[in-house]
Design a protein around this motif. Structure first.
Motif, PDB file in Angstrom:
ATOM      1  N   UNK A 120      84.116  23.211  32.180  1.00 16.34           N
ATOM      2  CA  UNK A 120      83.129  23.436  31.125  1.00 16.34           C
ATOM      3  C   UNK A 120      81.792  22.827  31.458  1.00 16.34           C
ATOM      4  N   UNK A 121      81.821  21.611  32.019  1.00 11.32           N
ATOM      5  CA  UNK A 121      80.579  20.931  32.401  1.00 11.32           C
ATOM      6  C   UNK A 121      79.781  21.761  33.397  1.00 11.32           C
ATOM      7  N   UNK A 122      80.484  22.253  34.433  1.00 15.37           N
ATOM      8  CA  UNK A 122      79.791  23.031  35.453  1.00 15.37           C
ATOM      9  C   UNK A 122      79.177  24.277  34.827  1.00 15.37           C
ATOM     10  N   UNK A 123      79.978  24.987  34.002  1.00 15.61           N
ATOM     11  CA  UNK A 123      79.471  26.204  33.367  1.00 15.61           C
ATOM     12  C   UNK A 123      78.297  25.875  32.452  1.00 15.61           C
ATOM     13  N   UNK A 124      78.432  24.761  31.702  1.00 13.32           N
ATOM     14  CA  UNK A 124      77.355  24.386  30.798  1.00 13.32           C
ATOM     15  C   UNK A 124      76.064  24.138  31.573  1.00 13.32           C
ATOM     16  N   UNK A 125      76.180  23.365  32.670  1.00 17.05           N
ATOM     17  CA  UNK A 125      74.984  23.062  33.457  1.00 17.05           C
ATOM     18  C   UNK A 125      74.320  24.339  33.946  1.00 17.05           C
ATOM     19  N   UNK A 126      75.157  25.221  34.529  1.00 18.67           N
ATOM     20  CA  UNK A 126      74.583  26.453  35.083  1.00 18.67           C
ATOM     21  C   UNK A 126      73.945  27.279  33.968  1.00 18.67           C
ATOM     22  N   UNK A 127      74.687  27.455  32.872  1.00 22.83           N
ATOM     23  CA  UNK A 127      74.172  28.280  31.786  1.00 22.83           C
ATOM     24  C   UNK A 127      72.929  27.690  31.151  1.00 22.83           C
ATOM     25  N   UNK A 128      72.965  26.383  30.863  1.00 17.17           N
ATOM     26  CA  UNK A 128      71.855  25.747  30.165  1.00 17.17           C
ATOM     27  C   UNK A 128      70.583  25.779  31.005  1.00 17.17           C
ATOM     28  N   UNK A 129      70.723  25.447  32.291  1.00 24.18           N
ATOM     29  CA  UNK A 129      69.532  25.373  33.137  1.00 24.18           C
ATOM     30  C   UNK A 129      68.971  26.763  33.403  1.00 24.18           C
ATOM     31  N   UNK A 130      69.859  27.697  33.751  1.00 22.31           N
ATOM     32  CA  UNK A 130      69.342  29.046  34.007  1.00 22.31           C
ATOM     33  C   UNK A 130      68.780  29.641  32.719  1.00 22.31           C
ATOM     34  N   UNK A 131      69.465  29.412  31.603  1.00 19.61           N
ATOM     35  CA  UNK A 131      68.999  29.963  30.331  1.00 19.61           C
ATOM     36  C   UNK A 131      67.625  29.452  29.947  1.00 19.61           C
ATOM     37  N   UNK A 132      67.382  28.166  30.178  1.00 24.00           N
ATOM     38  CA  UNK A 132      66.083  27.602  29.816  1.00 24.00           C
ATOM     39  C   UNK A 132      65.042  27.790  30.908  1.00 24.00           C
ATOM     40  N   UNK A 133      65.516  27.928  32.150  1.00 27.08           N
ATOM     41  CA  UNK A 133      64.572  27.933  33.266  1.00 27.08           C
ATOM     42  C   UNK A 133      64.083  29.305  33.646  1.00 27.08           C
ATOM     43  N   UNK A 134      65.013  30.270  33.701  1.00 24.42           N
ATOM     44  CA  UNK A 134      64.620  31.596  34.199  1.00 24.42           C
ATOM     45  C   UNK A 134      63.480  32.227  33.402  1.00 24.42           C
ATOM     46  N   UNK A 135      63.494  32.143  32.055  1.00 27.82           N
ATOM     47  CA  UNK A 135      62.377  32.756  31.320  1.00 27.82           C
ATOM     48  C   UNK A 135      61.025  32.139  31.682  1.00 27.82           C
ATOM     49  N   UNK A 136      61.040  30.907  32.176  1.00 31.06           N
ATOM     50  CA  UNK A 136      59.771  30.246  32.488  1.00 31.06           C
ATOM     51  C   UNK A 136      59.270  30.547  33.884  1.00 31.06           C
ATOM     52  N   UNK A 137      60.095  31.175  34.702  1.00 28.24           N
ATOM     53  CA  UNK A 137      59.656  31.487  36.060  1.00 28.24           C
ATOM     54  C   UNK A 137      58.813  32.749  36.019  1.00 28.24           C
ATOM     55  N   UNK A 138      57.550  32.605  36.338  1.00 30.91           N
ATOM     56  CA  UNK A 138      56.681  33.779  36.376  1.00 30.91           C
ATOM     57  C   UNK A 138      56.095  33.898  37.766  1.00 30.91           C
ATOM     58  N   UNK A 139      55.575  35.054  38.056  1.00 30.95           N
ATOM     59  CA  UNK A 139      54.974  35.275  39.361  1.00 30.95           C
ATOM     60  C   UNK A 139      53.813  34.311  39.572  1.00 30.95           C
ATOM     61  N   UNK A 140      53.054  34.102  38.509  1.00 36.49           N
ATOM     62  CA  UNK A 140      51.896  33.214  38.620  1.00 36.49           C
ATOM     63  C   UNK A 140      52.337  31.788  38.959  1.00 36.49           C
ATOM     64  N   UNK A 141      53.448  31.351  38.329  1.00 36.43           N
ATOM     65  CA  UNK A 141      53.945  30.001  38.568  1.00 36.43           C
ATOM     66  C   UNK A 141      54.308  29.815  40.037  1.00 36.43           C
ATOM     67  N   UNK A 142      54.917  30.842  40.609  1.00 43.40           N
ATOM     68  CA  UNK A 142      55.403  30.720  41.979  1.00 43.40           C
ATOM     69  C   UNK A 142      54.305  30.848  43.017  1.00 43.40           C
ATOM     70  N   UNK A 143      53.191  31.458  42.666  1.00 43.71           N
ATOM     71  CA  UNK A 143      52.211  31.786  43.710  1.00 43.71           C
ATOM     72  C   UNK A 143      50.886  31.052  43.560  1.00 43.71           C
ATOM     73  N   UNK A 144      50.768  30.132  42.611  1.00 43.55           N
ATOM     74  CA  UNK A 144      49.499  29.411  42.491  1.00 43.55           C
ATOM     75  C   UNK A 144      49.752  27.913  42.473  1.00 43.55           C
ATOM     76  N   UNK A 145      48.667  27.193  42.646  1.00 43.36           N
ATOM     77  CA  UNK A 145      48.725  25.750  42.516  1.00 43.36           C
ATOM     78  C   UNK A 145      48.261  25.367  41.124  1.00 43.36           C
TER      79      UNK A 145
END
Lengths: 288, 283
Positions: free
Chosen positions: B28-53
């Motif tokens: 459960x811990x492993x699943x929680x970590x993966x789900x929680x981090x990807x769930x909160x993190x993926x929406x915040x990843x934008x092209x601009x974030x990855x390609x600018x300073x």
């Protein structure tokens, strides 16, 4: 012919030097830590330093007592062991002895993922999930403290305990278990009363390795421990560990304060060396 | 008799429940970590974030410099640690004749594995940063010491699987020691080197305490040559700074999601590599 001999000898020499780099690094680290850690202990006084109950490094009348850090580190590690070891141990027995092959492989992969997650990620999740949870469940003003650190450390040492225990349990000769089963013991009884005692050195080595990991962890703990230089006299006290005491003040420390931080690192290093010695003892017993 | 039976049954049941609970908790811990981090993190990843300073003027945060710094530091560390680790392993398995020397070196490697990263950070600061400044290269050199035992051990293990008879055959044909090492032994340790690389990359990606005081936490976009001599934050250090010091949790989660995906890839890769080499060896 002579030229060839010369080349062989010089290549031997080069490999010899590469082989000794690890030894040189250990010596270098030890010497550097001792040289930079001893002066402050000398200036502060060894008893005031190790047993002083107050740390006020930036006050006008500076106090450098690291007993709070030592005790916090010890309590934090013991707490993590108390929670992490039973869970990890039970998991390992099941995975090594009773789990279907697919479940075992999947869980081993999951455990490696758990081991591979960077400690700052643990810190981040701890900061945003665990700390508020502790605050609401226990009704304390601030959830960041010893208890939150213990939980985070317990999770972080789980992979170590599980992996080492599985390795040790897998190595138990099958004849032991067969003999016990043939005498009428149930599988569960066999695993816990025959296999586990036979693997106890390996499991103990895993626990010691876990202790080393817990006492050396800095970033995750820094994000959930609150970092107040207090004596750890309550479970929810905001505390500072040996590691976080160094990491927290290093960036702006100067003078005696900076030297004292190196002394803290030296104390931590001594702890780690003691743990290494104990680990070596268990590993040697495992081999015999 | 009846009582003993009951007691045994209770023991079995109790242990079964404990094992099941621990297993579910861990999974459960492993699943929680993966789900929680990807769930909160993926929406915040934008092209601009990855390609600018990051830029204060445009009130924008980008993590391109941190990504580049991570790549630079991984490359610099691997380039240095692989020859050293392989050389040490070759010395231990091929050249060393004295058992005492072997055990001293192996003991030293064990100690290096156990030293906490914060101590590496301090020593790295004293050894490297105090001499040529806080920069990525100082961080990389610190990481070289940290990862030396890993590469050494994986290489050593793969060297042990090269059959004795290969070496004896080469010696029998009149080859010198170095020729045997070069043509018979070293090709056999490729799998160990690859495993060591994967494990080291995982460790470098996750490292933060050892880099805080050696590599610093600047966010400037540099090319590799200049980048190595300038201070810079890797992804993990940037995550720490954004979360703890600036309270930018969205950015922190985005970085955490990237790190988690990389961790998953590395775990799978390590598993695949080890399995495929094991299979090849059996044939």
């Amino acid at each position: 012919m002579k030229k060839k001999q010369f080349m062989e000898n010089s290549i031997h020499g080069i490999f010899f030097m590469m082989g000794f780099i690890a030894v040189a690094c250990v010596l270098l680290i030890t010497v550097y830590l001792i040289i930079s850690g001893i002066p402050a202990i000398g200036k502060i006084g060894i008893f005031e330093f190790l047993l002083g109950r107050e740390w006020a490094s930036t006050a006008a009348d500076a106090k450098f007592g690291i007993l709070p850090f030592i005790l916090s580190s010890i309590y934090g590690t013991l707490g993590a062991i108390a929670i992490g070891v039973p869970i990890g141990f039970m998991c390992a027995v099941y995975l090594s002895k009773m789990a279907p092959a697919g479940v075992k492989r999947a869980m081993q992969l999951a455990v490696s993922v758990l081991a591979g997650i960077p400690s700052v990620v643990y810190g981040l999740v701890g900061m945003l999930v665990l700390v508020p949870a502790v605050r609401t469940i226990f009704g304390v003003p601030d959830g960041a403290g010893l208890f939150a650190s213990i939980i985070v450390l317990a999770i972080m040492i789980l992979p170590t305990i599980i992996k080492m225990s599985i390795t040790a349990l897998d190595a138990v000769p099958k004849e032991y278990e067969d003999a016990s089963l043939a005498l009428g013991a149930a599988p569960v009884e066999t695993y816990f009363r025959v296999s586990v005692p036979a693997a106890k050195s390996g499991i103990a080595a895993g626990v010691v390795l876990g202790v080393g990991r817990a006492i050396g962890e800095s970033m995750a703990v820094m994000m959930v421990a609150g970092n107040g230089a207090n004596m750890p006299d309550s479970l929810f006290q905001s505390v500072r560990f040996l590691t976080t005491a160094v990491a927290g003040e290093m960036s702006y420390a100067s003078g005696l304060q900076r030297e004292a931080l190196f002394s803290i690192a030296l104390v931590l290093f001594v702890f780690i060396m003691i743990i290494n010695g104990v680990l070596n003892y268990f590993l040697k017993r495992e081999k015999v | 008799m009846e009582q003993i039976k009951k007691k045994r049954k209770r023991y079995r049941l109790g242990m079964g429940i404990l094992m099941g609970a621990s297993l579910f908790l861990t999974a459960g811990l492993v699943l929680f970590f993966i789900g929680y981090i990807l769930g909160n993190g993926l929406p915040n990843i934008t092209w601009e974030l990855l390609t600018t300073g990051p830029s204060y003027l445009q009130e924008r945060i980008g993590i391109l410099p941190d990504i580049l710094n991570t790549v630079y530091i991984v490359m610099a560390t691997l380039i240095l640690v692989i020859p050293l680790g392989v050389g040490a392993a070759v010395y231990l398995t091929e050249y060393a004749t004295n058992k005492k020397i072997v055990s001293v070196i192996e003991f030293a490697a064990e100690i290096l594995t156990g030293i906490p990263s914060i101590i590496y950070g301090l020593v790295g600061m004293l050894l490297f940063s105090n001499h040529f400044g806080t920069c990525l290269m100082a961080g990389a050199l610190t990481l070289v010491i940290m990862n030396l035992p890993t590469v050494m051990r994986t290489t050593q293990e793969s060297l042990k699987t090269v059959p004795r008879s290969y070496r004896e055959g080469a010696f029998g044909l009149g080859a010198g020691k170095w020729r045997v090492v070069r043509t018979v032994v070293l090709p056999g340790c490729i799998d160990g080197v690859i495993t060591g690389c994967i494990l080291s990359v995982g460790r470098i990606l996750g490292e933060s305490a050892a880099l805080l005081f050696t590599a610093g936490f600047a966010h400037a976009i540099n090319d590799i040559l200049y980048g190595l001599s300038a201070p810079g934050a890797t992804l993990t250090v940037a995550l720490y700074v954004y979360a703890k010091e600036q309270g930018e949790f969205g950015i922190a989660f985005a970085i955490a999601a990237i790190l988690l995906i990389l961790t998953l890839i590395i775990c799978l890769a390590a598993e695949l590599v080890q399995n495929s080499f094991r299979k090849r060896r059996c044939i």
